[in-house]
Motif scaffolding. Structure first.
Motif, PDB file in Angstrom:
ATOM      1  N   LEU A 267       0.694  -1.148  -0.039  1.00 34.50           N
ATOM      2  CA  LEU A 267      -0.194  -0.197  -0.024  1.00 34.50           C
ATOM      3  C   LEU A 267       0.806   1.397   0.124  1.00 34.50           C
ATOM      4  O   LEU A 267       0.339   2.234  -0.609  1.00 34.50           O
ATOM      5  CB  LEU A 267      -0.880  -0.018   1.352  1.00 34.50           C
ATOM      6  CG  LEU A 267      -1.687  -1.172   1.321  1.00 34.50           C
ATOM      7  CD1 LEU A 267      -2.636  -1.132   2.499  1.00 34.50           C
ATOM      8  CD2 LEU A 267      -2.845  -1.209   0.136  1.00 34.50           C
ATOM      9  N   CYS A 268       2.135   1.120   0.786  1.00 35.11           N
ATOM     10  CA  CYS A 268       2.787   2.596   0.840  1.00 35.11           C
ATOM     11  C   CYS A 268       3.963   2.294   0.258  1.00 35.11           C
ATOM     12  O   CYS A 268       4.998   2.976   0.271  1.00 35.11           O
ATOM     13  CB  CYS A 268       2.894   2.928   2.241  1.00 35.11           C
ATOM     14  SG  CYS A 268       3.820   1.736   3.219  1.00 35.11           S
ATOM     15  N   GLY A 269       4.511   1.137  -0.283  1.00 36.13           N
ATOM     16  CA  GLY A 269       5.651   1.053  -0.982  1.00 36.13           C
ATOM     17  C   GLY A 269       6.848   1.118  -0.032  1.00 36.13           C
ATOM     18  O   GLY A 269       8.090   1.147  -0.340  1.00 36.13           O
ATOM     19  N   GLY A 272       5.679   3.198   5.034  1.00 39.20           N
ATOM     20  CA  GLY A 272       5.016   3.060   6.521  1.00 39.20           C
ATOM     21  C   GLY A 272       3.849   3.794   6.331  1.00 39.20           C
ATOM     22  O   GLY A 272       3.423   4.956   5.884  1.00 39.20           O
ATOM     23  N   CYS A 273       2.565   2.930   6.560  1.00 36.19           N
ATOM     24  CA  CYS A 273       1.158   3.532   6.698  1.00 36.19           C
ATOM     25  C   CYS A 273       0.554   2.692   7.580  1.00 36.19           C
ATOM     26  O   CYS A 273       1.130   1.889   8.442  1.00 36.19           O
ATOM     27  CB  CYS A 273       0.896   3.265   5.351  1.00 36.19           C
ATOM     28  SG  CYS A 273       0.424   1.517   4.936  1.00 36.19           S
ATOM     29  N   SER A 274      -0.737   3.050   7.622  1.00 39.16           N
ATOM     30  CA  SER A 274      -1.562   2.486   8.754  1.00 39.16           C
ATOM     31  C   SER A 274      -1.596   1.036   8.707  1.00 39.16           C
ATOM     32  O   SER A 274      -1.945   0.007   9.702  1.00 39.16           O
ATOM     33  CB  SER A 274      -2.966   3.241   9.031  1.00 39.16           C
ATOM     34  OG  SER A 274      -3.683   3.153   7.913  1.00 39.16           O
ATOM     35  N   ALA A 275      -1.689   0.453   7.353  1.00 42.84           N
ATOM     36  CA  ALA A 275      -2.098  -0.942   7.096  1.00 42.84           C
ATOM     37  C   ALA A 275      -0.782  -1.831   7.615  1.00 42.84           C
ATOM     38  O   ALA A 275      -0.862  -2.828   7.973  1.00 42.84           O
ATOM     39  CB  ALA A 275      -2.332  -1.000   5.654  1.00 42.84           C
ATOM     40  N   CYS A 276       0.278  -1.292   7.602  1.00 53.46           N
ATOM     41  CA  CYS A 276       1.581  -2.125   8.018  1.00 53.46           C
ATOM     42  C   CYS A 276       2.072  -1.484   9.086  1.00 53.46           C
ATOM     43  O   CYS A 276       3.375  -1.619   9.691  1.00 53.46           O
ATOM     44  CB  CYS A 276       2.753  -1.925   6.648  1.00 53.46           C
ATOM     45  SG  CYS A 276       3.183  -0.093   6.437  1.00 53.46           S
ATOM     46  N   LYS A 277       1.252  -0.770  10.121  1.00 53.68           N
ATOM     47  CA  LYS A 277       1.389  -0.298  11.290  1.00 53.68           C
ATOM     48  C   LYS A 277       2.800   0.586  11.339  1.00 53.68           C
ATOM     49  O   LYS A 277       3.398   0.738  12.314  1.00 53.68           O
ATOM     50  CB  LYS A 277       1.594  -1.413  12.322  1.00 53.68           C
ATOM     51  CG  LYS A 277      -0.036  -1.852  12.517  1.00 53.68           C
ATOM     52  CD  LYS A 277       0.223  -2.969  13.672  1.00 53.68           C
ATOM     53  CE  LYS A 277      -1.041  -3.710  13.741  1.00 53.68           C
ATOM     54  NZ  LYS A 277      -1.466  -4.639  13.078  1.00 53.68           N
TER      55      LYS A 277
HETATM   56 ZN   LIG Z   1       2.358   0.359   4.509  1.00 51.15          ZN
END
Ligand SMILES: [Zn+2]
Length: 343
Positions: A267-269, A272-277
């Motif tokens: 999702l964020c490449g 770091g984003c909410s999906a991968c905490k």
């Molecule tokens: Zn992510």
């Protein structure tokens, strides 16, 4: 009985019998009406006929004439209705040309099936074939042969569906690995997709029955390098050429050493984003070198042969690919959702 009384009685009878006979909507309904009104044994017409005896000799010809008229009319009405109903049955269901046409729609693969097919396709090019096994397993195949200690928490009554008499619903597809090792001599390269069962709550990230896909390679001279190279190749084929991967040390009873494999967040490449905490990584499978005790329990010489294995959840991979917030979407069979992701 006077003639007037008799004529009134026949009139009442006729008014009830005629609509029932000529308006019957089915052959069964018509036959029931015939028995009730015209039946030889207990039909009402029989009663009318008996009333004729009570009419005086002078009135009898008039009464008899009336009786015969009504009998003829009712019989003719019955016969006409029977013929009409028989024709209706023969012509089949009515064709209504004003009905709107049925919408044409095509079935499609479930997203989990699509993911499994793709994974199987990639590994098939590497020489892996698909192996299947029973969903009801013995404790020995599900735990014992896989080096689970007798007090392992996964064997707890609260975590497993026991069927009685040593049988249970398999908690992973690993028994297929054992069965394959027993049946075939190395070299072995298999994928084992299938449904597994655990006493998990049915919530946004768990389901009590879900798909699992495991892989197993056993041969002479197989090392951890083969594991890393194969799984990294798979990740790049499945998620994209430049996809980065990493292995983290882990523990499973049936592999040693063991590792979790992560791929960079889709999702964020990796930023770091909410999906991968915020980590930039997504865990996609567990893996490791097959424990020598597992090989030995299947009758394979662990001094001569080594192997590696992995296991992953196609449902979780489908969630990442299709960006699904809730795993229950995969099990609800809601066509409005499935039609958006079916291929
Ligand atoms: Zn992510």
């Amino acid at each position: 009985m006077t003639l007037d009384e008799f004529l009134a009685s026949t009139e009442t009878f006729s008014n009830a019998a005629l609509p029932a006979l000529t308006g019957a909507m089915s052959l069964e309904e018509l036959e029931a009406a015939r028995i009730a009104f015209l039946g030889d044994r207990s039909g009402q017409l029989k009663e009318i006929q008996q009333q004729l005896r009570e009419i005086s000799a002078a009135d009898k010809p008039s009464a008899g004439k009336r009786f015969n008229e009504i009998k003829a009319r009712l019989t003719a009405g019955h016969d006409a209705r029977r013929a009409a109903l028989a024709t209706l049955v023969d012509s089949g269901p009515a064709l209504d040309l004003t009905l709107p046409a049925r919408e044409q729609w095509r079935g499609g693969k479930h997203p989990v099936t699509t993911v499994i097919d793709e994974i199987v396709g990639i590994f098939r090019e590497l020489g892996f074939t698909v192996a299947l096994g029973p969903e009801s397993e013995s404790e020995w195949y599900n735990f014992g042969a896989l080096n689970f200690p007798a007090d392992h928490p996964a064997m707890d009554l609260h975590d497993t569906f026991y069927l009685g008499e040593g049988a249970l619903l398999r908690t992973h597809t690993s028994p297929v690995q054992v069965r394959t090792l027993q049946r075939h001599a190395p070299p072995i390269r298999i994928l084992a997709p299938g449904t597994v069962f655990r006493r998990d709550p049915f919530d946004s990230s768990h389901a009590p029955a879900f798909a699992q896909l495991e892989g197993l390679a056993v041969d002479e001279g197989i090392s951890f390098v083969d594991l890393k190279a194969t799984l990294t190749l798979f990740a790049r084929r499945f998620f994209g050429r430049g996809t980065r991967t990493r292995f983290r040390p882990s523990f499973f009873p049936f592999t040693e050493p063991s590792a979790e494999m992560d791929v960079e967040c889709q999702l964020c490449g990796g930023r770091g984003c909410s999906a991968c905490k915020g980590t930039g990584w997504m865990e996609i499978m567990g893996s490791g070198m097959v424990h020598p005790a597992v090989l030995e329990s299947a009758g394979i010489d662990s001094e001569r042969y080594t192997g590696w294995a992995f296991g992953m959840g196609p449902g979780r991979i489908a969630m990442q690919r299709y960006k699904l917030p809730d795993i229950r979407l995969l099990y609800d069979s809601d066509v409005r959702f499935l039609s958006q992701v079916a291929e």
